[in-house]
Design a protein around this motif. Sequence first.
Motif, PDB file in Angstrom:
ATOM      1  N   TYR A  22       0.821  -1.188   0.000  1.00  0.00           N
ATOM      2  CA  TYR A  22       0.000   0.000   0.000  1.00  0.00           C
ATOM      3  C   TYR A  22       0.863   1.248   0.000  1.00  0.00           C
ATOM      4  N   TYR A  23       0.252   2.351  -0.384  1.00  0.00           N
ATOM      5  CA  TYR A  23       0.906   3.644  -0.300  1.00  0.00           C
ATOM      6  C   TYR A  23       0.567   4.357   0.993  1.00  0.00           C
ATOM      7  N   CYS A  63      -3.958   9.215   9.037  1.00  0.00           N
ATOM      8  CA  CYS A  63      -3.350   8.551   7.891  1.00  0.00           C
ATOM      9  C   CYS A  63      -1.847   8.484   8.087  1.00  0.00           C
ATOM     10  N   ILE A  64      -1.257   7.392   7.626  1.00  0.00           N
ATOM     11  CA  ILE A  64       0.192   7.252   7.627  1.00  0.00           C
ATOM     12  C   ILE A  64       0.626   6.813   6.234  1.00  0.00           C
ATOM     13  N   LEU A  65       1.661   7.448   5.713  1.00  0.00           N
ATOM     14  CA  LEU A  65       2.155   7.175   4.378  1.00  0.00           C
ATOM     15  C   LEU A  65       3.342   6.233   4.429  1.00  0.00           C
ATOM     16  N   SER A  66       3.404   5.327   3.463  1.00  0.00           N
ATOM     17  CA  SER A  66       4.427   4.291   3.486  1.00  0.00           C
ATOM     18  C   SER A  66       5.793   4.783   3.043  1.00  0.00           C
ATOM     19  N   ASP A  67       5.853   5.829   2.232  1.00  0.00           N
ATOM     20  CA  ASP A  67       7.139   6.242   1.680  1.00  0.00           C
ATOM     21  C   ASP A  67       8.033   6.914   2.710  1.00  0.00           C
ATOM     22  N   ALA A  87      -6.747   0.976   3.027  1.00  0.00           N
ATOM     23  CA  ALA A  87      -5.477   1.048   2.321  1.00  0.00           C
ATOM     24  C   ALA A  87      -5.664   1.726   0.984  1.00  0.00           C
ATOM     25  N   SER A  88      -4.720   2.577   0.663  1.00  0.00           N
ATOM     26  CA  SER A  88      -4.745   3.283  -0.606  1.00  0.00           C
ATOM     27  C   SER A  88      -3.619   2.806  -1.502  1.00  0.00           C
ATOM     28  N   LEU A  89      -3.967   2.514  -2.743  1.00  0.00           N
ATOM     29  CA  LEU A  89      -3.004   2.256  -3.793  1.00  0.00           C
ATOM     30  C   LEU A  89      -3.058   3.368  -4.833  1.00  0.00           C
ATOM     31  N   TYR A 145      -8.230  10.987  -1.265  1.00  0.00           N
ATOM     32  CA  TYR A 145      -7.645  10.094  -2.239  1.00  0.00           C
ATOM     33  C   TYR A 145      -8.356   8.748  -2.209  1.00  0.00           C
ATOM     34  N   GLN A 146      -8.045   7.924  -3.191  1.00  0.00           N
ATOM     35  CA  GLN A 146      -8.701   6.634  -3.298  1.00  0.00           C
ATOM     36  C   GLN A 146      -8.163   5.662  -2.266  1.00  0.00           C
ATOM     37  N   TYR A 147      -9.065   5.085  -1.514  1.00  0.00           N
ATOM     38  CA  TYR A 147      -8.745   4.005  -0.595  1.00  0.00           C
ATOM     39  C   TYR A 147      -9.520   2.777  -1.061  1.00  0.00           C
ATOM     40  N   GLU A 148      -8.826   1.851  -1.668  1.00  0.00           N
ATOM     41  CA  GLU A 148      -9.477   0.758  -2.375  1.00  0.00           C
ATOM     42  C   GLU A 148      -9.873  -0.405  -1.477  1.00  0.00           C
TER      43      GLU A 148
END
Length: 128
Positions: free
Chosen positions: A28-29, A47-51, A94-96, A113-116
Motif C-alpha cells: 500500500y501507499y 493517515c500514515i504514508l508508506s514512503d 489502504a490506498s493504492l 484520495y482513493q482508498y481501495e
Amino acid sequence: QVQLAESGGGLVQPGDSLRLSCEVSLEYYAIAWFRQAPGKGREGVSCILSDDGSTYYADSVKGRFTISQDVANRVYLHMNNLGPEDTAIYYCAASLDYELGYGDRDPTRIFDYQYEYWGQGTQVTVSS
C-alpha cells in the motif's frame, strides 16, 4: 481473502484510552483510519504514508490520537482522552492511489484520495 482487519474496539468511559490495530496483508501507499457514527457520514481520522512515514490527523482528534506502524505490518491508532463524540465504527483502509503514493500531496485532502481496500470495522463506544 482478507487484506485488512481491525481490532481493539470496545466500550470505555470518557477520558479513557484505546488502541486500535489494523493488520495489513497487502502492499500500500497509505493506511488511513476512518470512522462513521450512526446517522453521520464517513470521517477521515488519521493517515500514515508508506514512503516516508508522514502522518496526518483530523482536527477533531489532533493531539489526542496517534497513528503508528510496527515491524509486524500492523498499523495502530492510539486514542487518548476519548469523549462521546468519538463513538463510531472505526475502519482502516489502504490506498493504492498513484497520486498519493508518488505525486504531489495535498495535506488538506489526504482522506479524499482513493482508498481501495477496507476492513470490516471495529466499534468504539464512549459512554458514562
